[in-house]
Design a protein around this motif. Sequence first.
Motif, mmCIF file in Angstrom:
data_model
loop_
_atom_site.group_PDB
_atom_site.id
_atom_site.type_symbol
_atom_site.label_atom_id
_atom_site.label_comp_id
_atom_site.label_asym_id
_atom_site.label_seq_id
_atom_site.Cartn_x
_atom_site.Cartn_y
_atom_site.Cartn_z
ATOM 1 N N UNK A 149 84.249 37.588 33.932
ATOM 2 C CA UNK A 149 83.915 36.220 34.322
ATOM 3 C C UNK A 149 82.773 35.721 33.458
ATOM 4 N N UNK A 150 81.691 35.271 34.102
ATOM 5 C CA UNK A 150 80.522 34.786 33.374
ATOM 6 C C UNK A 150 79.456 35.859 33.215
ATOM 7 N N UNK A 151 79.741 37.079 33.633
ATOM 8 C CA UNK A 151 78.748 38.159 33.588
ATOM 9 C C UNK A 151 79.012 39.078 32.405
ATOM 10 N N UNK A 152 78.011 39.222 31.565
ATOM 11 C CA UNK A 152 78.122 40.105 30.413
ATOM 12 C C UNK A 152 78.172 41.561 30.858
ATOM 13 N N UNK A 153 78.986 42.350 30.206
ATOM 14 C CA UNK A 153 79.046 43.784 30.472
ATOM 15 C C UNK A 153 77.992 44.471 29.606
ATOM 16 N N UNK A 154 77.276 45.425 30.193
ATOM 17 C CA UNK A 154 76.247 46.150 29.447
ATOM 18 C C UNK A 154 76.870 46.814 28.219
ATOM 19 N N UNK A 155 76.253 46.668 27.049
ATOM 20 C CA UNK A 155 76.823 47.240 25.822
ATOM 21 C C UNK A 155 77.141 48.733 25.923
ATOM 22 N N UNK A 156 76.324 49.487 26.673
ATOM 23 C CA UNK A 156 76.549 50.928 26.778
ATOM 24 C C UNK A 156 77.848 51.269 27.498
ATOM 25 N N UNK A 157 78.415 50.315 28.237
ATOM 26 C CA UNK A 157 79.641 50.571 28.992
ATOM 27 C C UNK A 157 80.902 50.154 28.239
ATOM 28 N N UNK A 158 80.727 49.684 27.012
ATOM 29 C CA UNK A 158 81.859 49.187 26.223
ATOM 30 C C UNK A 158 82.054 49.999 24.956
ATOM 31 N N UNK A 159 83.307 50.088 24.542
ATOM 32 C CA UNK A 159 83.643 50.690 23.257
ATOM 33 C C UNK A 159 84.845 49.954 22.685
ATOM 34 N N UNK A 160 84.828 49.716 21.370
ATOM 35 C CA UNK A 160 85.891 48.950 20.726
ATOM 36 C C UNK A 160 86.564 49.781 19.630
ATOM 37 N N UNK A 170 100.941 46.335 16.322
ATOM 38 C CA UNK A 170 99.597 45.746 16.312
ATOM 39 C C UNK A 170 98.521 46.786 16.005
ATOM 40 N N UNK A 171 98.821 48.054 16.269
ATOM 41 C CA UNK A 171 97.862 49.126 15.993
ATOM 42 C C UNK A 171 98.355 49.976 14.818
ATOM 43 N N UNK A 172 98.826 49.294 13.779
ATOM 44 C CA UNK A 172 99.423 49.984 12.648
ATOM 45 C C UNK A 172 98.485 50.955 11.944
ATOM 46 N N UNK A 173 97.266 50.531 11.671
ATOM 47 C CA UNK A 173 96.313 51.400 10.981
ATOM 48 C C UNK A 173 94.933 51.240 11.590
ATOM 49 N N UNK A 174 94.357 52.359 12.011
ATOM 50 C CA UNK A 174 93.022 52.330 12.606
ATOM 51 C C UNK A 174 91.980 52.110 11.514
ATOM 52 N N UNK A 175 91.152 51.086 11.707
ATOM 53 C CA UNK A 175 90.041 50.844 10.797
ATOM 54 C C UNK A 175 88.839 51.640 11.253
ATOM 55 N N UNK A 176 88.527 51.518 12.552
ATOM 56 C CA UNK A 176 87.394 52.267 13.097
ATOM 57 C C UNK A 176 87.446 52.269 14.607
ATOM 58 N N UNK A 177 87.115 53.401 15.207
ATOM 59 C CA UNK A 177 86.988 53.507 16.662
ATOM 60 C C UNK A 177 85.515 53.699 17.009
ATOM 61 N N UNK A 178 85.198 53.546 18.293
ATOM 62 C CA UNK A 178 83.809 53.738 18.733
ATOM 63 C C UNK A 178 82.850 52.666 18.280
ATOM 64 N N UNK A 179 83.356 51.468 18.010
ATOM 65 C CA UNK A 179 82.480 50.365 17.623
ATOM 66 C C UNK A 179 81.692 49.912 18.850
ATOM 67 N N UNK A 180 80.385 49.756 18.703
ATOM 68 C CA UNK A 180 79.530 49.373 19.819
ATOM 69 C C UNK A 180 79.423 47.854 19.954
ATOM 70 N N UNK A 181 79.186 47.416 21.185
ATOM 71 C CA UNK A 181 78.984 45.986 21.415
ATOM 72 C C UNK A 181 77.749 45.512 20.650
ATOM 73 N N UNK A 182 77.875 44.368 19.999
ATOM 74 C CA UNK A 182 76.761 43.805 19.248
ATOM 75 C C UNK A 182 76.635 44.326 17.831
ATOM 76 N N UNK A 221 85.458 39.691 24.709
ATOM 77 C CA UNK A 221 86.712 40.019 25.386
ATOM 78 C C UNK A 221 86.448 40.077 26.887
ATOM 79 N N UNK A 222 87.240 39.307 27.653
ATOM 80 C CA UNK A 222 87.018 39.197 29.094
ATOM 81 C C UNK A 222 87.872 40.213 29.839
ATOM 82 N N UNK A 223 87.196 41.095 30.558
ATOM 83 C CA UNK A 223 87.879 42.128 31.341
ATOM 84 C C UNK A 223 88.089 41.662 32.785
ATOM 85 N N UNK A 224 89.149 42.165 33.393
ATOM 86 C CA UNK A 224 89.386 41.971 34.819
ATOM 87 C C UNK A 224 89.353 43.359 35.449
ATOM 88 N N UNK A 225 88.156 43.724 35.913
ATOM 89 C CA UNK A 225 87.933 45.086 36.392
ATOM 90 C C UNK A 225 86.738 45.104 37.335
#
Length: 305
Positions: A149-160, A170-182, A221-225
């Motif tokens: 919603x309008x509440x930011x998720x703490x960066x430590x709880x996210x991984x991209x 859509x996931x043909x080639x991995x560029x990088x995993x474990x990207x941190x928020x910000x 990215x907006x999560x519903x969780x």
Amino acid sequence: MRGRRLGPGLALLAAVAPLAAAAQSPDPFGNRLGGGLPSPSITTPDLPPSQPEGEATLSLSALLSGIGQPLRSGLVWRIYEDRTDGVRPGIVARSTDAAPTFKLAPGAYVASVTYGFASATKKIAMSGQPATDTLRVAAGALKLSGAIGDTRIAPAQLSFSVFVPIGTNSEGRLVRSGVKAGELLRLPEGTYHVVSTYGESNAIQRADLKVENGKVTDATLNHRAATVTLKLVTSPGAEAFAGTAFSVLTPGGDTIREAIGAFPQVTLAEGDYVLIARHDGQVYTREFKVESGLDRDIEVLAKAG
């Protein structure tokens, strides 16, 4: 008065006398010459190290293509031999300076610069004369975050994870995993598929994002969780049993998450679930629902039947 002609011995003495007098006068460095004192030594002035014959300097810089903005950090330079015999070219020199200078012998080379996951190369010929060149890098950047919603998720709880789509995958080639928020992820311009994971379970969101040359794509990215706390109790609100083993399943029986403890926390995508609690050889179950943004306790009652 008529002058007298000096004999050979007197002439030599007259010639030596001025030198002897001069030998007792101070020199420009404050020392006295002669008198048995050592004379100042004559040294060769320091000279720059000699440059191998034929070598010349190559000065390089990098720009963002299109906008022409100079790149002043985050660069890795490599100089390779430009071989035509099929042998893998070796690295001649490397640098992480923004504007490096290399000393190269006459010959053909390939200059390469990387900027994050973007790069550029250029063939360069050295002929014994100083040279200057510029490489243009087509790159932009991604900066990612998450929210409920309008509440930011703490960066430590996210991984991209960032992928390059290939065909219909859509996931043909991995560029990088474990990207941190910000985090600023430098990439070649193009379209990327981003997968955002909130927590360690099934709270996942996906998006296709475009990176433009010279620009930062800042995407949320907006999560519903929601995050639920699991408890096994004898009655509502009672103290939870320690050492309980929990399993969270979908209604179809697929295991989403397992945890052990008195009150472990689990982040789940909104939806319906079945909770199984095991303690002292006994098994207890209940169904529950997760609503986006509603963090709460999920209690299982430890009672017979």
